[in-house]
Design an enzyme around this catalytic site. Structure first.
Site, PDB file in Angstrom:
ATOM      1  N   LYS A  16      -4.962   3.569  -6.227  1.00  0.00           N
ATOM      2  CA  LYS A  16      -6.199   3.815  -5.474  1.00  0.00           C
ATOM      3  C   LYS A  16      -6.753   5.212  -5.791  1.00  0.00           C
ATOM      4  CE  LYS A  16      -4.241   3.189  -1.389  1.00  0.00           C
ATOM      5  NZ  LYS A  16      -2.849   2.857  -1.732  1.00  0.00           N
ATOM      6  N   ARG A  92      -6.125   1.437   7.400  1.00  0.00           N
ATOM      7  CA  ARG A  92      -4.789   0.914   7.134  1.00  0.00           C
ATOM      8  C   ARG A  92      -4.281   0.049   8.270  1.00  0.00           C
ATOM      9  NH1 ARG A  92      -3.281   5.465   3.371  1.00  0.00           N
ATOM     10  NH2 ARG A  92      -1.210   5.090   2.582  1.00  0.00           N
ATOM     11  N   ARG A 133       6.330   9.803 -10.455  1.00  0.00           N
ATOM     12  CA  ARG A 133       5.021  10.429 -10.243  1.00  0.00           C
ATOM     13  C   ARG A 133       5.207  11.865  -9.757  1.00  0.00           C
ATOM     14  NH1 ARG A 133       0.547   8.134  -5.964  1.00  0.00           N
ATOM     15  NH2 ARG A 133       1.887   8.971  -4.340  1.00  0.00           N
ATOM     16  N   ARG A 166       6.138  14.607  -4.450  1.00  0.00           N
ATOM     17  CA  ARG A 166       5.830  14.463  -3.027  1.00  0.00           C
ATOM     18  C   ARG A 166       7.085  14.052  -2.276  1.00  0.00           C
ATOM     19  NH1 ARG A 166       0.512  10.717  -2.559  1.00  0.00           N
ATOM     20  NH2 ARG A 166       1.726   9.950  -0.800  1.00  0.00           N
ATOM     21  N   ARG A 177       7.127   2.927   3.144  1.00  0.00           N
ATOM     22  CA  ARG A 177       5.661   2.886   3.042  1.00  0.00           C
ATOM     23  C   ARG A 177       5.187   1.479   2.667  1.00  0.00           C
ATOM     24  NH1 ARG A 177       4.995   7.433  -1.148  1.00  0.00           N
ATOM     25  NH2 ARG A 177       2.777   6.958  -1.121  1.00  0.00           N
TER      26      ARG A 177
END
Ligand code: AMP
Length: 229
Positions: A16, A92, A133, A166, A177
């Protein structure tokens, strides 16, 4: 061309943020990533940041009322009538979707047309993507890189800040998540279907150039699509 607001939905790691970045860079659109905004509050140690730090690290959602207030404020600040707007990672929950719906009924937002986009991706690819990532530590940059842990500590090519992982990109938090995403996904899809919005779907499993091209094709015969042709 009618001014539009795009909702980018999809599991964490679907792309996204990366797709939004392409729309911002190449199409001149404006993006609000609610996740990036939350991380900015945490980095700046604001009152909001202190409240939400632990929740974000655990992979759970922060309160609807807080996130809705942040989104409303951002929408009010978008005065440039030429831009399409992207909400990346919002709504969400059903409550958030309802609140956005009500917000967009207000006279001030009446000219905004809503488009719902869902980026699909397999869970196994999400885990692989997010565990490799790395993110720029500069709260107002947060550029994304893919690679091995050796990237930690190297410099962002956009702003020269240090890259980090992160805290919520650890495998157990990624799984949390994903679970949170699936808890709400069906209700959100039903919400938009019931109100007559087609959810436009794009696969996030391909390289971003292809995802971006598919996205532009999806817009195809709309006035936005025609303006991109
Ligand atoms: P993201 O960058 O979209 O992966 O979001 C990172 C984290 O920010 C999420 O796991 C949530 O803790 C929080 N967050 C972002 N957007 C929302 C939202 N719309 N509602 C509640 N929490 C959110």
């Amino acid at each position: 061309m009618q001014r539009s607001v795009f909702i980018f939905m999809g599991p964490p790691g679907a792309g996204k943020g990366t797709l939004s970045a392409r729309c911002v860079e190449e199409l001149g659109w404006k993006q609000l990533s609610t996740g990036a905004l939350c991380r900015e509050h945490i980095a700046r140690k604001t009152e909001i940041g202190k409240q939400i730090d632990f929740i974000i690290k655990s992979g759970k959602l922060i309160s609807d009322s807080l996130i809705i207030a942040l989104v409303e404020q951002w929408l009010l600040e978008q005065n440039d009538q030429r831009n399409c707007l992207i909400l990346d990672g919002f709504p969400r929950t059903l409550h958030q979707a309802n609140s956005l719906h009500e917000l967009l009924q207000k006279e001030i937002f009446a000219a905004l047309k809503l488009h719902v986009i869902r980026i699909n991706i397999e869970d196994s690819l999400v885990v692989k993507r997010l565990t490799t990532r790395f993110t720029c530590s500069n709260a107002s940059c947060q550029a994304i890189y893919n690679g091995t842990k050796e990237l930690i500590g190297s410099r962002c090519s956009k702003c020269s800040s240090v890259l980090m992982q992160r805290p919520d990109d650890q495998e157990h938090t990624i799984r949390e998540r994903l679970a949170v995403y699936y808890e709400h996904a069906q209700a959100l899809a039903a919400f938009y279907k019931d109100r007559g919005y087609g959810v436009l779907e794009v696969s996030g499993e391909y390289p971003m150039d292809e995802v971006f091209a598919s996205f532009k094709r999806l817009l195809g015969d709309t006035d936005i699509g025609r303006s991109l042709a």
